[in-house]
Motif scaffolding. Structure first.
Motif, PDB file in Angstrom:
ATOM      1  N   ARG A 170     104.927   6.263  17.542  1.00 45.58           N
ATOM      2  CA  ARG A 170     104.651   5.746  16.198  1.00 45.58           C
ATOM      3  C   ARG A 170     103.750   4.516  16.261  1.00 45.58           C
ATOM      4  N   ASN A 171     104.060   3.595  17.161  1.00 42.30           N
ATOM      5  CA  ASN A 171     103.259   2.372  17.260  1.00 42.30           C
ATOM      6  C   ASN A 171     101.832   2.661  17.706  1.00 42.30           C
ATOM      7  N   ASN A 172     101.686   3.668  18.539  1.00 40.00           N
ATOM      8  CA  ASN A 172     100.369   3.947  19.096  1.00 40.00           C
ATOM      9  C   ASN A 172      99.498   4.767  18.163  1.00 40.00           C
ATOM     10  N   LEU A 173     100.113   5.476  17.223  1.00 40.96           N
ATOM     11  CA  LEU A 173      99.343   6.298  16.290  1.00 40.96           C
ATOM     12  C   LEU A 173      99.303   5.691  14.895  1.00 40.96           C
ATOM     13  N   LYS A 174      99.722   4.451  14.762  1.00 42.06           N
ATOM     14  CA  LYS A 174      99.818   3.864  13.430  1.00 42.06           C
ATOM     15  C   LYS A 174      98.462   3.652  12.776  1.00 42.06           C
ATOM     16  N   GLN A 175      97.372   3.765  13.572  1.00 45.07           N
ATOM     17  CA  GLN A 175      96.053   3.620  12.976  1.00 45.07           C
ATOM     18  C   GLN A 175      95.726   4.766  12.035  1.00 45.07           C
ATOM     19  N   ARG A 176      96.461   5.888  12.141  1.00 47.24           N
ATOM     20  CA  ARG A 176      96.241   6.986  11.203  1.00 47.24           C
ATOM     21  C   ARG A 176      96.561   6.497   9.799  1.00 47.24           C
ATOM     22  N   LYS A 177      95.649   6.674   8.875  1.00 47.01           N
ATOM     23  CA  LYS A 177      95.789   6.098   7.550  1.00 47.01           C
ATOM     24  C   LYS A 177      96.682   6.953   6.658  1.00 47.01           C
ATOM     25  N   VAL A 178      97.943   6.987   7.016  1.00 48.27           N
ATOM     26  CA  VAL A 178      98.951   7.634   6.188  1.00 48.27           C
ATOM     27  C   VAL A 178      99.917   6.544   5.738  1.00 48.27           C
ATOM     28  N   LYS A 179     100.086   6.415   4.458  1.00 51.22           N
ATOM     29  CA  LYS A 179     100.903   5.336   3.922  1.00 51.22           C
ATOM     30  C   LYS A 179     102.351   5.485   4.362  1.00 51.22           C
ATOM     31  N   SER A 180     102.986   4.352   4.644  1.00 60.07           N
ATOM     32  CA  SER A 180     104.384   4.375   5.083  1.00 60.07           C
ATOM     33  C   SER A 180     105.273   5.030   4.032  1.00 60.07           C
ATOM     34  N   GLU A 181     104.904   4.859   2.770  1.00 64.71           N
ATOM     35  CA  GLU A 181     105.679   5.482   1.697  1.00 64.71           C
ATOM     36  C   GLU A 181     105.646   7.002   1.816  1.00 64.71           C
ATOM     37  N   VAL A 182     104.483   7.542   2.220  1.00 62.18           N
ATOM     38  CA  VAL A 182     104.351   8.989   2.383  1.00 62.18           C
ATOM     39  C   VAL A 182     105.208   9.472   3.545  1.00 62.18           C
ATOM     40  N   ILE A 183     105.230   8.709   4.631  1.00 60.20           N
ATOM     41  CA  ILE A 183     106.038   9.090   5.791  1.00 60.20           C
ATOM     42  C   ILE A 183     107.513   9.186   5.409  1.00 60.20           C
ATOM     43  N   LYS A 184     107.999   8.206   4.665  1.00 62.34           N
ATOM     44  CA  LYS A 184     109.403   8.224   4.241  1.00 62.34           C
ATOM     45  C   LYS A 184     109.679   9.406   3.308  1.00 62.34           C
ATOM     46  N   LEU A 185     108.745   9.661   2.403  1.00 63.47           N
ATOM     47  CA  LEU A 185     108.917  10.789   1.486  1.00 63.47           C
ATOM     48  C   LEU A 185     108.918  12.114   2.241  1.00 63.47           C
ATOM     49  N   PHE A 186     108.034  12.217   3.225  1.00 65.06           N
ATOM     50  CA  PHE A 186     107.961  13.459   3.999  1.00 65.06           C
ATOM     51  C   PHE A 186     109.260  13.709   4.762  1.00 65.06           C
ATOM     52  N   ALA A 190     111.449  17.102   4.182  1.00 65.04           N
ATOM     53  CA  ALA A 190     111.746  18.086   5.222  1.00 65.04           C
ATOM     54  C   ALA A 190     113.236  18.373   5.341  1.00 65.04           C
ATOM     55  N   ARG A 191     114.076  17.415   4.962  1.00 68.88           N
ATOM     56  CA  ARG A 191     115.504  17.546   5.241  1.00 68.88           C
ATOM     57  C   ARG A 191     116.377  17.910   4.034  1.00 68.88           C
ATOM     58  N   VAL A 192     115.835  17.882   2.828  1.00 71.76           N
ATOM     59  CA  VAL A 192     116.675  18.230   1.674  1.00 71.76           C
ATOM     60  C   VAL A 192     117.074  19.698   1.725  1.00 71.76           C
ATOM     61  N   TYR A 193     118.157  20.038   1.022  1.00 71.15           N
ATOM     62  CA  TYR A 193     118.728  21.377   1.124  1.00 71.15           C
ATOM     63  C   TYR A 193     118.322  22.311  -0.012  1.00 71.15           C
ATOM     64  N   THR A 194     117.846  21.764  -1.128  1.00 70.81           N
ATOM     65  CA  THR A 194     117.515  22.630  -2.265  1.00 70.81           C
ATOM     66  C   THR A 194     116.029  22.595  -2.561  1.00 70.81           C
ATOM     67  N   PHE A 198     113.164  19.554  -3.046  1.00 72.25           N
ATOM     68  CA  PHE A 198     111.909  19.659  -2.301  1.00 72.25           C
ATOM     69  C   PHE A 198     110.708  19.475  -3.229  1.00 72.25           C
ATOM     70  N   ASP A 199     110.712  20.180  -4.351  1.00 75.99           N
ATOM     71  CA  ASP A 199     109.594  20.102  -5.299  1.00 75.99           C
ATOM     72  C   ASP A 199     109.430  18.692  -5.856  1.00 75.99           C
ATOM     73  N   LEU A 200     110.534  18.015  -6.094  1.00 81.09           N
ATOM     74  CA  LEU A 200     110.463  16.651  -6.619  1.00 81.09           C
ATOM     75  C   LEU A 200     109.811  15.703  -5.615  1.00 81.09           C
ATOM     76  N   TYR A 201     110.230  15.821  -4.348  1.00 78.41           N
ATOM     77  CA  TYR A 201     109.653  14.959  -3.315  1.00 78.41           C
ATOM     78  C   TYR A 201     108.169  15.273  -3.097  1.00 78.41           C
ATOM     79  N   MET A 202     107.822  16.555  -3.092  1.00 79.35           N
ATOM     80  CA  MET A 202     106.421  16.928  -2.897  1.00 79.35           C
ATOM     81  C   MET A 202     105.561  16.427  -4.052  1.00 79.35           C
ATOM     82  N   SER A 203     106.117  16.433  -5.241  1.00 80.97           N
ATOM     83  CA  SER A 203     105.396  15.897  -6.397  1.00 80.97           C
ATOM     84  C   SER A 203     105.128  14.405  -6.215  1.00 80.97           C
TER      85      SER A 203
END
Length: 333
Positions: A170-186, A190-194, A198-203
């Protein structure tokens, strides 16, 4: 037979088989050594003596496992010197004993900015004297091909070793411009059951970062989203691409650590060289794989619609216009 005679015999036999070990055409096993000694020299030796002879000959060629670990820091230093941008790290315990090792080539770090932002990680068992596991991270490039990202070595596959490895990754690839908020949402997506969750998070992801959302949607949802899986996932949310990498490195897992890293380096640099040459000869606006997929979709559109009205469908027209081709070329005479 006395102990010193057994020692000398094992040493003598290693001299006979060392050329076989260097030759990739031979698979040198104790059974092979026993047969060769009987056939060529009329010597009847036991399985364990043959095994010891192999270990002696192997140490002469590749160094002992102990020597390999002693030279590891120097090896990583030279790796960074000869491969600009490469990152390495070693963790030791309070008694100065090896715990973990992580390394990632500069070419992989640079390439990460152009990959699909999904990483598959797995560990495979090593078979040399000190065992341990080889950790591997891979992604996919624009040509939909497996691209190695990082490697690590740990004493076993456990929570502590994975946490350390993921922290380095994670520390070595942090230069990838993906917002931390997106990482948490992803991670939540990935782990929700319904499917509703899933659709709400993807939205939410689409609202924060549409480009990353599009990347996620390109990968079949059943491969990474628990709620979209047709079967129980038992919390296994990765793809099989890393297993392919494990298969490529099957032979290297039996080597001492430095020789294994040599094997990986030669393999990766050959791939990088071939990929670069192919890319330099590509003049599409997209990768070769995307171009081929586009052609398939156009052909499919023609097959399904053109046969009825002899005109391209609206999807084909959009693709044709994007490529600055005359639509009339695709119409019936």
């Amino acid at each position: 037979m006395k102990a010193y005679q057994r020692h000398e015999t094992s040493k003598l036999i290693s001299g006979y088989i060392i050329d076989n070990l260097r030759d990739p055409r031979f698979e040198v096993t104790p059974d092979f050594v026993m047969v060769e000694m009987q056939k060529l020299h009329g010597l009847d030796i036991g399985y364990h003596k043959a095994w010891r002879a192999i270990q002696r000959a192997s140490a002469l060629i590749r160094g002992t496992p102990e020597e390999n670990y002693e030279l590891l820091s120097s090896y990583l230093y030279m790796m960074k010197s000869k491969n600009p941008g490469t990152y390495t790290n070693i963790k030791i315990d309070d008694n100065n004993r090896f715990l973990y090792m992580f390394y990632e080539y500069g070419s992989s770090i640079a390439g990460w900015n152009y990959f699909i932002p999904v990483i598959a990680v797995d560990a495979t068992f090593l078979k040399s004297k000190y065992r341990g596991v080889l950790m591997i991270s891979v992604s996919k490039d624009a040509n939909n091909q497996i691209f190695p990202l990082a490697f690590g070595i740990a004493e076993s596959e456990n929570n502590n070793s994975y946490e350390w490895y993921f922290s380095e990754l994670r520390n070595n690839l942090k230069q990838r411009k993906v917002k931390s908020e997106v990482i948490k949402l992803f991670q939540s997506t990935a782990r929700v059951y319904t499917r509703k969750e899933f659709d709400l998070y993807m939205s939410d992801i689409a609202k924060v970062d549409k480009k990353t959302f599009d990347y996620f949607m390109e990968e079949p949802l059943e491969r990474w989203a628990r709620s979209c899986s047709p079967r129980r996932r038992y919390d296994m949310l990765t793809t099989n691409i890393v297993e392919s990498m494990n298969s490529v490195l099957l032979e290297a897992r039996e080597l001492p650590i430095l020789r294994m890293m040599d094997f990986i380096q030669v393999k990766l640099h050959r791939w990088f060289y071939e990929k670069r040459n192919k890319a330099e000869g590509t003049f599409y606006d997209v990768s070769c794989w995307v171009e081929e997929e586009l052609k398939k979709k156009i052909d499919l559109a023609f097959t399904l619609n053109f046969q009825f009205d002899e005109l391209p469908c609206i999807h084909a027209i959009a693709a044709i216009e994007k490529r600055n081709i005359k639509k009339s070329n695709f119409c019936s005479d």
